[in-house]
Write an enzyme that holds these catalytic residues in place. Structure first.
Site: not given
Lengths: 187, 131
Positions: A14-17, B22
């Site tokens: 998933a974001c931000p991976m 994030n």
């Protein structure tokens, strides 16, 4: 399949991976090489295109297959403005009136996402070893993305006895004609 | 164009943590210089024990399953990644004094400073975000 120099498996992340992994992996590539990022995160398409724009790499395009997104990014360094040194050039308008071979020296992945109809693909890095595929009696119009690689390619061909070689300026970035694609996907 | 992103983390829940880390890791991965100022409940996010037990907002606990299904990284993982990418953590001295906390209560490599430390970093940052 689109050709790439390295694959990164970011499926299921998933974001931000996907971005973080792409950032790390692209450090391992040489300038001009193409990275394939495999991801299932739907947001990764917009994110990777924006990321490439921000950090100065080239986002080539994305193909979707069986719910996996395959993104293609070409590593660029800071674009220093280099003097174009090969003298014989033609514009896009001139090109339409000429016969001869359009030689596209961009990477195969870039070619796959859009090229001039009838163009022949030989990436710059392979030109020296694949020169025998070209005809010295034919006019050759060399094109790339911006005119930099095609300038080097034109010089290389001239050095090897090709006399009817022209660099097409500007490159594909400003080509307004039809594009032929080898993939189902968009830029 | 500014190459800095400044973030204020002022809340200590799990959702807050994801918003902060994030954006921070995405910015750092985009070659931005990133600093996060942890103040009041925000200190929870880098507290050695606290960050392993961040709470979901009341009534939203059912999202736990969604986090698992989407394979979202854990907060400690994101903290480690942020550090690896060079994100600077600034812990608020005043809050630490009020809550009786010391630098040892937090993850390694943090900086302790006051509001001016953050403001100095943020003066030419764009964007500056508060969570």
């Amino acid at each position: 399949m689109v050709k790439a120099d390295k694959q990164l498996d970011a499926k299921g992340l998933a974001c931000p991976m996907p971005i973080v992994k792409t950032k790390k992996t692209i450090n391992e590539l040489e300038e001009g090489q193409v990275l394939e990022v495999q991801a299932t995160d739907k947001g990764s398409k917009a994110d990777l295109a924006a990321w490439a724009g921000t950090v100065g790499h080239q986002y080539i395009g994305t193909v979707e297959e069986d719910d996996v997104l395959y993104h293609y990014i070409r590593k660029c360094s800071d674009d220093t403005i280099e003097e174009k040194t090969y003298e014989k050039t033609v514009s896009h308008d001139d090109l339409e009136e000429r016969d001869g071979l359009v030689l596209d020296v961009r990477e195969e992945a870039e070619f796959a996402f859009g090229h001039m109809e009838g163009a022949k693909s030989i990436p710059m890095g392979e030109l020296e070893s694949r020169m025998d595929e070209l005809d010295k009696n034919q006019e050759i119009f060399v094109i790339c993305r911006t005119g930099k690689r095609s300038d080097m390619a034109a010089q290389l061909l001239a050095k090897n006895g090709f006399t009817k070689v022209y660099n097409v300026l500007p490159g594909m970035t400003e080509w307004n004609g039809n594009l032929t694609k080898n993939v189902n996907g968009g830029m | 164009m500014s190459n800095k992103v400044a973030i204020i983390a002022a809340n200590g829940g799990m959702f807050d943590a994801y918003k902060v880390f994030n954006i921070a890791t995405a910015a750092a991965a985009s070659d931005k210089e990133v600093a996060i100022f942890f103040t009041f409940e925000g200190l929870n996010l880098i507290h050695k024990q606290g960050m392993h037990a961040l709470e979901m907002p009341a009534g939203k606990e059912h999202f736990a399953e969604g986090f698992k299904k989407a394979q979202v990284p854990s907060i400690p993982e994101l903290v480690e990644m942020a550090t690896e990418l060079g994100v600077k953590f600034i812990a608020c001295q005043m809050t630490m004094d009020v809550m009786g906390l010391t630098k040892e209560d937090f993850v390694d490599n943090i900086e302790v400073g006051g509001a001016v430390t953050f403001l100095d970093f943020a003066k030419d940052a764009s964007p500056t975000l508060t969570f």
